[in-house]
Design an enzyme around this catalytic site. Structure first.
Site, PDB file in Angstrom:
ATOM      1  N   GLU A 154       0.813  -1.224   0.000  1.00  0.00           N
ATOM      2  CA  GLU A 154       0.000   0.000   0.000  1.00  0.00           C
ATOM      3  C   GLU A 154       0.849   1.279   0.000  1.00  0.00           C
ATOM      4  OE1 GLU A 154      -2.639  -0.583   3.360  1.00  0.00           O
ATOM      5  OE2 GLU A 154      -4.058  -1.688   2.106  1.00  0.00           O
ATOM      6  N   GLU A 196     -10.133  -4.606   9.443  1.00  0.00           N
ATOM      7  CA  GLU A 196      -9.072  -3.611   9.316  1.00  0.00           C
ATOM      8  C   GLU A 196      -8.101  -3.978   8.205  1.00  0.00           C
ATOM      9  OE1 GLU A 196      -6.757  -0.164  10.265  1.00  0.00           O
ATOM     10  OE2 GLU A 196      -8.830  -0.714  10.637  1.00  0.00           O
ATOM     11  N   TYR A 218      -5.083  -9.643   4.225  1.00  0.00           N
ATOM     12  CA  TYR A 218      -3.821  -9.792   3.507  1.00  0.00           C
ATOM     13  C   TYR A 218      -3.592 -11.250   3.151  1.00  0.00           C
ATOM     14  CZ  TYR A 218       1.040  -9.798   2.197  1.00  0.00           C
ATOM     15  OH  TYR A 218       2.202  -9.961   1.488  1.00  0.00           O
ATOM     16  N   GLY A 261      -5.397 -15.379  -5.682  1.00  0.00           N
ATOM     17  CA  GLY A 261      -6.095 -16.068  -6.759  1.00  0.00           C
ATOM     18  C   GLY A 261      -6.332 -17.543  -6.466  1.00  0.00           C
ATOM     19  N   TYR A 304     -13.784  -7.489  -3.945  1.00  0.00           N
ATOM     20  CA  TYR A 304     -14.895  -7.221  -3.026  1.00  0.00           C
ATOM     21  C   TYR A 304     -16.231  -7.136  -3.764  1.00  0.00           C
ATOM     22  CZ  TYR A 304     -11.255  -6.245   0.421  1.00  0.00           C
ATOM     23  OH  TYR A 304     -10.181  -6.340   1.258  1.00  0.00           O
TER      24      TYR A 304
END
Length: 170
Positions: A34, A91, A94, A101, A139
């Protein structure tokens, strides 16, 4: 929550104190991805204190393949006044790059949804960076929708302390 073996072959279980080194490594790897590594000040000691004390601030689901941790979902409770029900805030989700995948991420988040239902929660929510299109697509594929009209606000560090001092003048 008992460990769950998913159809993807991943085992999902609640974290234990011995998982702290893996949790910290996953946090650091996520921050690298990130572009936020400079913000990570977490240590194993702080994670142990906040995740495994008598009143933990958060919980973690660990995903394993062949007995090795390959991902996590770190979450904590929240509350909806409109629903008058507890909820869960995710939160961090990961999964290590070589496992993406493979169904590990889906196994983690669906296990968390199952836990939310089991705990009588009215919602599961999280945030995603606007530039992270792979996560946004993931998502959406699970049925998640964006909350239009809501902006996240945050106060941290010295700004948080300055705000707290404003009480003296309130």
């Amino acid at each position: 929550m008992s460990p769950i073996t998913t159809t993807s072959g991943a085992v999902i279980r609640l974290a234990e104190p011995g998982d702290v080194p893996h949790i910290l490594r996953f946090i650091q790897e996520l921050a690298d991805y990130e572009k936020l590594s400079h913000e990570v000040v977490a240590t194993e000691a702080k994670l142990t204190e906040t995740l495994f004390s008598d009143q933990p601030a958060a919980e973690v689901l660990i995903a394993e393949r062949d007995g090795q941790p390959v991902g996590m979902a770190l979450f904590f409770p929240n509350y909806s006044t409109f629903l008058a029900q507890p909820g869960i805030h995710l939160e961090d989700l990961y999964v290590q790059p070589d496992q993406r995948g493979s169904g590990v991420g889906k196994a983690l988040i669906t296990s968390l949804a199952h836990l939310a239902v089991e705990r009588g929660c009215g919602r599961l929510e999280w945030m995603v960076l606007d530039w992270n299109e792979p996560a946004r697509q993931f998502y959406r594929s699970l049925g998640a929708s964006a909350l239009d009209g809501w902006l996240t606000k945050r106060v941290t560090g010295e700004s948080l302390h300055a705000m707290a001092r404003m009480l003296e003048r309130a």
